[in-house]
Scaffold this active site. Structure first.
Site, PDB file in Angstrom:
ATOM      1  N   GLN A   1       0.843  -1.192   0.000  1.00  0.00           N
ATOM      2  CA  GLN A   1       0.000   0.000   0.000  1.00  0.00           C
ATOM      3  C   GLN A   1       0.878   1.242   0.000  1.00  0.00           C
ATOM      4  OE1 GLN A   1      -2.538   1.707   3.264  1.00  0.00           O
ATOM      5  NE2 GLN A   1      -4.207   1.106   1.905  1.00  0.00           N
TER       6      GLN A   1
ATOM      7  N   CYS B   1      -6.903   6.887   5.342  1.00  0.00           N
ATOM      8  CA  CYS B   1      -6.353   7.087   6.679  1.00  0.00           C
ATOM      9  C   CYS B   1      -6.983   8.309   7.345  1.00  0.00           C
ATOM     10  CB  CYS B   1      -4.840   7.260   6.600  1.00  0.00           C
ATOM     11  SG  CYS B   1      -4.079   7.463   8.221  1.00  0.00           S
TER      12      CYS B   1
ATOM     13  N   LYS C   1      -8.157   2.361  -1.671  1.00  0.00           N
ATOM     14  CA  LYS C   1      -9.011   2.209  -0.501  1.00  0.00           C
ATOM     15  C   LYS C   1      -9.424   3.585  -0.024  1.00  0.00           C
ATOM     16  CE  LYS C   1      -9.348   0.179   4.094  1.00  0.00           C
ATOM     17  NZ  LYS C   1      -8.633  -0.377   5.252  1.00  0.00           N
TER      18      LYS C   1
ATOM     19  N   ASP D   1     -16.030  -3.821  10.435  1.00  0.00           N
ATOM     20  CA  ASP D   1     -16.823  -4.672  11.335  1.00  0.00           C
ATOM     21  C   ASP D   1     -16.913  -6.118  10.870  1.00  0.00           C
ATOM     22  OD1 ASP D   1     -17.119  -2.331  12.669  1.00  0.00           O
ATOM     23  OD2 ASP D   1     -19.276  -2.122  12.358  1.00  0.00           O
TER      24      ASP D   1
ATOM     25  N   ARG E   1      -8.822  -4.997  11.942  1.00  0.00           N
ATOM     26  CA  ARG E   1      -8.732  -5.228  13.386  1.00  0.00           C
ATOM     27  C   ARG E   1      -9.249  -6.596  13.807  1.00  0.00           C
ATOM     28  NH1 ARG E   1     -12.247  -0.759  15.668  1.00  0.00           N
ATOM     29  NH2 ARG E   1     -13.309  -1.022  13.657  1.00  0.00           N
TER      30      ARG E   1
END
Length: 379
Positions: free
Chosen positions: A77, A108, A150, A213, A236
């Site tokens: 990236q 970001c 992204k 999520d 995450r």
């Protein structure tokens, strides 16, 4: 009901399982990418690097371009705000580092990045975004390397950019776009907006990857069914749980798997992780790098405070082995942790930190922005 894809096609690149490891600063180094890849097929993206640092030969940036010997598909990236630097950096990645996939960061939310007009702030400048994508795609084309991007929904609910970003990505030849279903001002708080991800799927013809999520394999399948995405991006959710990629690979190939490792099995994964870090960085530094992962691996398991404290100070594989011996191998996986958030969350930011006058126009071509933002998470 949307059919579940078994693979993902990004231009010339075929990914055997439509799952992408999100770039995370200080996490997705060569050792962690190898660890996740050992669990299941997918695409594993490096930590974000800066285009200016790469072009100017910065030593820290070059050290971040470390790949495992078994990393057959190199994915990086790239961050930047200058189209020319981005183009040069993409060419270097393709020509000198054998990279097979380049992802551009426009997601970001960290203030030190957005205040320079980078990351999640940049898509507000539609003209500049198009310029950057054109330079990147043009530089990668001779090497037949796909470029993806992204992004987030927008700066906030009053300044949404994701549909325009998708249109621009498609028009400039970008192979796919990943959307994190949060705004920049949300950072990692609240719930991801999967409805927006579905809106983007319907808005463009290129593959859309959904991010936000995905804590379990079942979440990934649910996202596909609800939004029609071509694949998912996991960040995450895999912290302290690299075996999540095993579950994801199984789920996308029609198997119902939910890995619930005992603490003894988690210990083996922890040891493997520290071992890989030591191989790539040297034992002392590798063990220090491993410290940040302790809390994630042991989340919900029975482990005394003093033992956790000692593990957080580990500086050798020998001391790690001794401390791991103090954990109960038979302890069952804490099922109450399934489906719960991991890693950073926090509260929404009060506002997005932007360059002066950033919102005055939506073009931005010819902007002279600073390129010295520190590497941070992929957003």
């Amino acid at each position: 009901m949307t059919a579940v894809p078994a693979s993902l096609t990004l231009g010339s690149l075929r990914v055997e399982t439509p799952v992408v490891l999100a770039p995370m600063a200080g996490i997705t180094n060569a050792a962690y990418r190898r660890l996740c890849a050992e669990q299941g097929a997918g695409l594993y993206v490096s930590e974000m690097i800066t285009s200016r640092g790469l072009v100017e030969g910065d030593e820290v940036t070059k050290k971040m371009l470390t790949f495992d010997d078994l990393e057959t598909v190199r994915s990086v990236q790239l961050y930047g705000t200058d189209p020319v630097y981005i183009g040069k950096a993409v060419e270097i990645l393709c020509a000198d580092h054998g990279v097979a996939h380049v992802d551009l960061n426009f997601g970001c939310p960290v203030p030190k990045v957005t205040r320079k007009g980078g990351g999640g702030a940049l898509p507000w400048k539609r003209g500049l975004l198009g310029e950057i994508l054109e330079h990147a795609v043009s530089a990668a084309a001779p090497y037949d390397v796909p470029v993806t991007m992204k992004t987030r929904k927008g700066l906030d609910d009053d300044h949404l950019t994701f549909l325009d970003a998708g249109r621009i990505a498609q028009e400039t030849g970008v192979a796919a776009i990943a959307l994190h279903g949060r705004t920049v001002v949300q950072a990692y708080s609240g719930e991801a907006d999967w409805e927006a991800i579905g809106d983007l799927v319907r808005h463009v013809d290129i593959p859309v990857l959904g991010n936000g999520d995905i804590w379990e394999a079942a979440d990934a399948l649910r996202m596909v069914e609800q939004t029609g995405v071509a694949g998912v991006v996991v960040g995450r959710g895999c912290l302290g749980r690299p075996w999540l990629f095993r579950d994801l690979a199984a789920a996308f190939h029609g198997e119902d798997v939910a890995t619930l490792p005992t603490l003894g099995e988690v210990k083996q994964m922890m040891r493997r992780h520290a071992e890989l870090l030591s191989e790539h960085m040297g034992e002392e530094r590798g063990c220090k790098e491993f410290r940040k992962h302790i809390t994630w691996y042991l989340k919900g398991f029975p482990a005394g405070g003093e033992l956790r404290h000692q593990l957080a100070l580990v500086d050798s594989l020998t001391s790690l082995d001794t401390l791991l011996d103090g954990l109960d191998d038979t302890a069952a996986f804490p099922e109450r942790e399934l489906g719960t958030p991991r890693g950073r969350q926090g509260a929404p930011r009060k506002k997005v930190v932007l360059p002066d006058g950033w919102l005055d126009d939506t073009d931005g071509r010819g902007s002279h922005l600073r390129e010295d933002a520190d590497e941070t998470t992929g957003g």
